[in-house]
Write a protein that holds these residues in place. Structure first.
Motif, PDB file in Angstrom:
ATOM      1  N   GLY A  63       0.804  -1.216   0.000  1.00  0.00           N
ATOM      2  CA  GLY A  63       0.000   0.000   0.000  1.00  0.00           C
ATOM      3  C   GLY A  63       0.840   1.272   0.000  1.00  0.00           C
ATOM      4  N   LEU A  64       1.984   1.233   0.684  1.00  0.00           N
ATOM      5  CA  LEU A  64       2.848   2.415   0.714  1.00  0.00           C
ATOM      6  C   LEU A  64       3.380   2.728  -0.677  1.00  0.00           C
ATOM      7  CD1 LEU A  64       5.056   2.129   3.908  1.00  0.00           C
ATOM      8  CD2 LEU A  64       3.363   3.853   3.357  1.00  0.00           C
ATOM      9  N   HIS A  82      12.273   7.359  -1.668  1.00  0.00           N
ATOM     10  CA  HIS A  82      11.589   8.169  -0.652  1.00  0.00           C
ATOM     11  C   HIS A  82      10.836   7.330   0.370  1.00  0.00           C
ATOM     12  CE1 HIS A  82      11.202  11.451  -3.975  1.00  0.00           C
ATOM     13  NE2 HIS A  82      12.436  11.300  -3.558  1.00  0.00           N
ATOM     14  N   VAL A  83      10.244   6.262  -0.091  1.00  0.00           N
ATOM     15  CA  VAL A  83       9.287   5.573   0.762  1.00  0.00           C
ATOM     16  C   VAL A  83       9.783   4.191   1.190  1.00  0.00           C
ATOM     17  CG1 VAL A  83       6.943   4.700   0.907  1.00  0.00           C
ATOM     18  CG2 VAL A  83       7.393   6.835  -0.295  1.00  0.00           C
ATOM     19  N   ARG A 129      13.058   4.243   3.207  1.00  0.00           N
ATOM     20  CA  ARG A 129      12.846   4.877   4.499  1.00  0.00           C
ATOM     21  C   ARG A 129      12.114   3.939   5.451  1.00  0.00           C
ATOM     22  NH1 ARG A 129      13.324  10.223   6.261  1.00  0.00           N
ATOM     23  NH2 ARG A 129      12.005  10.469   8.089  1.00  0.00           N
ATOM     24  N   GLU A 130      11.127   3.268   4.914  1.00  0.00           N
ATOM     25  CA  GLU A 130      10.372   2.326   5.745  1.00  0.00           C
ATOM     26  C   GLU A 130      11.254   1.142   6.158  1.00  0.00           C
ATOM     27  OE1 GLU A 130       7.317   2.597   6.816  1.00  0.00           O
ATOM     28  OE2 GLU A 130       6.810   0.544   7.444  1.00  0.00           O
ATOM     29  N   LEU A 143      11.214   6.550  17.132  1.00  0.00           N
ATOM     30  CA  LEU A 143      11.026   7.791  16.376  1.00  0.00           C
ATOM     31  C   LEU A 143      10.086   7.599  15.205  1.00  0.00           C
ATOM     32  CD1 LEU A 143      14.641   9.178  16.412  1.00  0.00           C
ATOM     33  CD2 LEU A 143      12.717   9.887  17.799  1.00  0.00           C
ATOM     34  N   GLY A 144       9.970   6.382  14.728  1.00  0.00           N
ATOM     35  CA  GLY A 144       9.021   6.038  13.661  1.00  0.00           C
ATOM     36  C   GLY A 144       9.451   6.499  12.296  1.00  0.00           C
TER      37      GLY A 144
END
Lengths: 293, 294
Positions: free
Chosen positions: B177-178, B195-196, B199-200, B293-294
């Motif tokens: 989904g991300l 970017h996503v 990072r995840e 920190l997530g």
């Protein structure tokens, strides 16, 4: 009726519920701005789907779909699981391109452009559309960066422009007051309903021509759901919305038009109030009255 | 019947708990043994001897600094070479390649990760060492080919399938989904990846790298075969190095004949043991901090 038994269904033919005669006006919802039939029917077409067939490998998932969505209206797509409603939604911003073995024929127009034309810029097309998914899925970034992402992808660097867009979108999504003091905190720290509104704000930031929502409330509690529904109603003023939902009350509450799908076919589409009170097709009636699906 | 089943349940609990204690107990015994056997060395010599760089057992100098530097140099070089390549490959496989390709590559990685290190060592002796020697001639650097660079290359080659495999698993665990969200906003595939997805996945990828580091740091045979094993501080890519693990493997036979050699080697082993442990702990801490920190 035995739930396991398939209802006897006539060969489905897509039909358009008759347009109302002049002077006839209906109030579509108890909340928000009422919309007359005429106003809704006369809205200029924003999304137009023509003779659309879609195949996953050999399996045909959509059969000859014809559908038009007017500017600044809400179109709800309903039907049982696997009926093709999400697939159709994903045709409108070409998300199906990401799946191997998909073949699509027919036409989809958004605004003036045929989005399946061979020379179309898919990335550019997606920038013009907003999409909200079933599961809220903030990026692992701050609240601010989540909302600003679409603009950043488009190359916007001006801080003032970004600040304005973030604030405007969060206000539109009804989240501003709750998060304005912690824009730099992670988006993952919000509650489920807040996360979904963050996702809506993220989609709104680029001022999309069309907002596509794929069961946006299915993972939310009733309170959060009703907030989002109110939001959809307000967003209609500025955006054209196509929403897939399993919840028929929701379709009735938020949409101007409803399209009912069954096994990859569009059975009936019409003004929401008409479709729910006086459907043309027997199958639609069976479905909305809970007799199958 | 009921009672029998309850007894059965209790028995399995006892067995499982026993197994846990056994595994942890053995690790503890290992660490304690090293510590106890290293003690004579740690006690009888000034620390400076052990920490120095002179290695002359016959004269009673047991400096381990050369070897620690050798281990670090080979490991860092190997990671420097393999990690960027592994991350890029893993990203390609998870973000761009077709499912078919991915499903064909994964079993190959598993097989490659299981190849015994002596095979990599032989490959290194036959191809990498002559290659490095040729490169040295080309650049006008005198070298036998048995060098830090050869060790780093062989180790990189060896660590790659494992690192790639773990990194790929981590990337594939990022929710679809991300990616879809980023793509639906008009990000390109690679923008989505940078970017996503990265990072995840950054925490998991860090773990992959650290696991690679721990394995590479302790790897003995393949490195020993190509790295030269001369006890000097590694100063040039084309010069030899002598990692801790190789020192242990090469000299444990002399342990009994030279006084205090045992203590020195046990200290080396303890150092190896603690270094890998410390790196793993540090990674766990960083990971926990990141999660918060997530």
């Amino acid at each position: 009726m035995d739930l396991n038994e398939r209802p006897v269904i006539p060969e489905p033919v897509p039909t358009i519920t008759e347009p109302p005669r002049a002077g006839e006006a209906h109030i579509l919802s108890q909340q928000g701005t009422p919309l007359t039939d005429r106003a809704a029917l006369e809205a200029p077409t924003m999304v137009s789907v023509k003779d659309l067939n879609l195949f996953y490998g050999r399996k045909q998932a959509l059969h000859g779909i014809n559908l038009e969505v007017g500017k600044n209206t809400v179109m709800a797509l309903i039907g049982p699981s696997g009926c093709g409603k999400s697939t159709l939604l994903r045709c409108i911003n070409r998300m199906n391109d990401l799946i191997d073995n998909v073949r699509i024929d027919g036409h989809v127009r958004v605004g003036q452009s045929d989005i399946y034309a061979p020379d179309v810029d898919v990335i550019g097309l997606r920038m013009r559309m907003g999409m909200v998914f079933q599961k809220s899925n903030p990026f692992p970034k701050s609240i601010y960066e989540n909302v600003a992402y679409g603009l950043r992808v488009q190359g916007v660097k001006n801080r003032a422009v970004l600040d304005e867009a973030v604030e405007r979108s969060l206000i539109s999504a009804g989240l501003w007051d709750e998060v304005k003091d912690r824009l730099n905190e992670s988006g993952l720290g919000l509650s489920g309903g807040q996360q979904q509104r963050l996702c809506i704000a993220r989609a709104l930031a680029v001022k999309p021509e069309v907002l596509l929502m794929d069961e946006p409330c299915s993972a939310l509690d009733p309170l959060a759901t009703s907030r989002i529904e109110e939001l959809i109603f307000e967003l209609k003023r500025d955006f054209t919305i196509v929403i897939v939902t399993h919840n028929m009350q929701q379709a009735a509450r938020v949409s101007d038009f409803t399209a009912f799908f069954w096994m990859g076919k569009l059975i009936e589409v019409g003004l929401t109030e008409k479709l729910f009170t006086n459907p043309r097709e027997r199958m639609t009636e069976d479905y909305i009255s809970g007799r199958f699906g | 019947m009921r009672v029998d089943r309850r007894w059965g349940d209790a028995a399995v609990t006892v067995l499982a708990r026993g197994a846990l204690f056994l595994v942890f107990g053995l690790a503890l015994v290992l660490g304690l043994t090293l510590l106890l056997r290293a003690c004579p060395m740690l006690g009888s010599l000034e620390r400076s001897t052990l920490l120095g760089s002179a290695w002359a057992p016959a004269q009673g100098s047991f400096g381990l600094r050369t070897f620690l530097a050798g281990s670090l140099a080979v490991t860092v070089l190997a990671l420097g070479l393999s990690v960027p390549l592994c991350l890029l490959s893993a990203l390609y496989l998870s973000e761009h390649a077709s499912r078919r390709l991915r499903e064909r590559v994964q079993p190959v990685l598993d097989v490659a990760a299981g190849v015994p290190s002596v095979v990599f060592g032989l490959f290194g002796v036959m191809f990498v060492v002559p290659g490095v020697a040729a490169l040295g001639r080309l650049l006008g650097v005198p070298t036998t080919g048995y060098s830090l660079l050869a060790g780093g290359l062989v180790l990189a080659l060896m660590a790659a399938p494992f690192t790639l495999s773990v990194a790929l698993d981590v990337l594939l665990a990022v929710p679809m989904g991300l990616r879809e969200t980023a793509l639906a906003m008009g990000a390109t595939r690679w923008e989505t990846a940078w970017h996503v997805v990265l990072r995840e996945a950054r925490g998991g990828l860090l773990v992959a790298v650290v696991m690679g580091f721990a394995r590479a740091f302790g790897e003995t045979l393949a490195v020993m075969m190509v790295v030269g094993n001369v006890a000097v501080l590694p100063t040039s890519l084309f010069g030899p190095a002598y990692p801790l693990s190789a020192l242990l493997a090469n000299t444990y036979g002399e342990m009994m004949s030279i006084p205090r050699m045992e203590g020195a080697l046990m200290s080396a082993a303890l150092l190896l043991f603690l270094a890998t442990g410390a790196v793993s702990c540090a990674a766990t801490l960083v990971l926990r901090r990141m999660r918060r920190l997530g």
